[in-house]
Design a protein around this motif. Sequence first.
Motif, PDB file in Angstrom:
ATOM      1  N   GLU A   1      67.156  35.134  67.871  1.00 14.19           N
ATOM      2  CA  GLU A   1      66.432  35.336  69.134  1.00 14.19           C
ATOM      3  C   GLU A   1      65.022  35.855  68.873  1.00 14.19           C
ATOM      4  O   GLU A   1      64.101  35.579  69.639  1.00 14.19           O
ATOM      5  CB  GLU A   1      67.190  36.274  70.071  1.00 14.19           C
ATOM      6  N   ILE A   2      64.827  36.569  67.763  1.00 14.83           N
ATOM      7  CA  ILE A   2      63.487  37.054  67.416  1.00 14.83           C
ATOM      8  C   ILE A   2      62.598  35.875  67.029  1.00 14.83           C
ATOM      9  O   ILE A   2      61.419  35.835  67.372  1.00 14.83           O
ATOM     10  CB  ILE A   2      63.560  38.101  66.289  1.00 14.83           C
ATOM     11  N   LEU A   3      63.155  34.907  66.335  1.00  9.33           N
ATOM     12  CA  LEU A   3      62.396  33.710  65.969  1.00  9.33           C
ATOM     13  C   LEU A   3      61.977  32.924  67.204  1.00  9.33           C
ATOM     14  O   LEU A   3      60.830  32.475  67.300  1.00  9.33           O
ATOM     15  CB  LEU A   3      63.207  32.833  65.025  1.00  9.33           C
ATOM     16  N   ILE A   4      62.878  32.799  68.162  1.00 10.15           N
ATOM     17  CA  ILE A   4      62.538  32.095  69.406  1.00 10.15           C
ATOM     18  C   ILE A   4      61.420  32.831  70.135  1.00 10.15           C
ATOM     19  O   ILE A   4      60.462  32.217  70.618  1.00 10.15           O
ATOM     20  CB  ILE A   4      63.775  31.967  70.319  1.00 10.15           C
ATOM     21  N   TYR A   5      61.528  34.139  70.207  1.00 12.52           N
ATOM     22  CA  TYR A   5      60.505  34.947  70.871  1.00 12.52           C
ATOM     23  C   TYR A   5      59.161  34.802  70.156  1.00 12.52           C
ATOM     24  O   TYR A   5      58.122  34.631  70.798  1.00 12.52           O
ATOM     25  CB  TYR A   5      60.942  36.418  70.904  1.00 12.52           C
ATOM     26  N   ALA A   6      59.171  34.842  68.827  1.00 11.64           N
ATOM     27  CA  ALA A   6      57.927  34.735  68.062  1.00 11.64           C
ATOM     28  C   ALA A   6      57.268  33.374  68.260  1.00 11.64           C
ATOM     29  O   ALA A   6      56.040  33.287  68.411  1.00 11.64           O
ATOM     30  CB  ALA A   6      58.198  34.976  66.579  1.00 11.64           C
ATOM     31  N   LEU A   7      58.049  32.316  68.270  1.00 13.68           N
ATOM     32  CA  LEU A   7      57.497  30.980  68.509  1.00 13.68           C
ATOM     33  C   LEU A   7      56.873  30.885  69.896  1.00 13.68           C
ATOM     34  O   LEU A   7      55.762  30.366  70.056  1.00 13.68           O
ATOM     35  CB  LEU A   7      58.590  29.917  68.368  1.00 13.68           C
ATOM     36  N   SER A   8      57.572  31.383  70.896  1.00 19.77           N
ATOM     37  CA  SER A   8      57.072  31.310  72.264  1.00 19.77           C
ATOM     38  C   SER A   8      55.804  32.136  72.450  1.00 19.77           C
ATOM     39  O   SER A   8      54.828  31.674  73.042  1.00 19.77           O
ATOM     40  CB  SER A   8      58.143  31.791  73.239  1.00 19.77           C
TER      41      SER A   8
END
Length: 101
Positions: free
Chosen positions: A53-60
């Motif tokens: 979920e941190i990766l998704i947040y960072a991409l967004s």
Amino acid sequence: DHKFGYWFAGIISSLAIFIEKKARREELGLYVFPRAVDSIWLSANFKSLPRSEILIYALSMGFLVYFNAYAPKCVAPMIHSVFKNVLPSHQAEQGEAENEE
């Protein structure tokens, strides 16, 4: 409930973007991007990766910050004002680089 029905409905509903003004299309793309990343992530079943979920947040957030810096007309006024208060301005960074030289 066949997958073709979902694909067909998605393709037909995506054509609605052509009803919007050209200036607003990029803003809508910025709105949809994080949701698309999340949908792809959930459908690919990457839940087993630690801290996914941190990766998704960072991409967004990276996507939004990039467009805020290089195409601010695409970003919604509310998001732009939040970034203006939270992030250092791009012009301030350029001024500091010129002072160092």
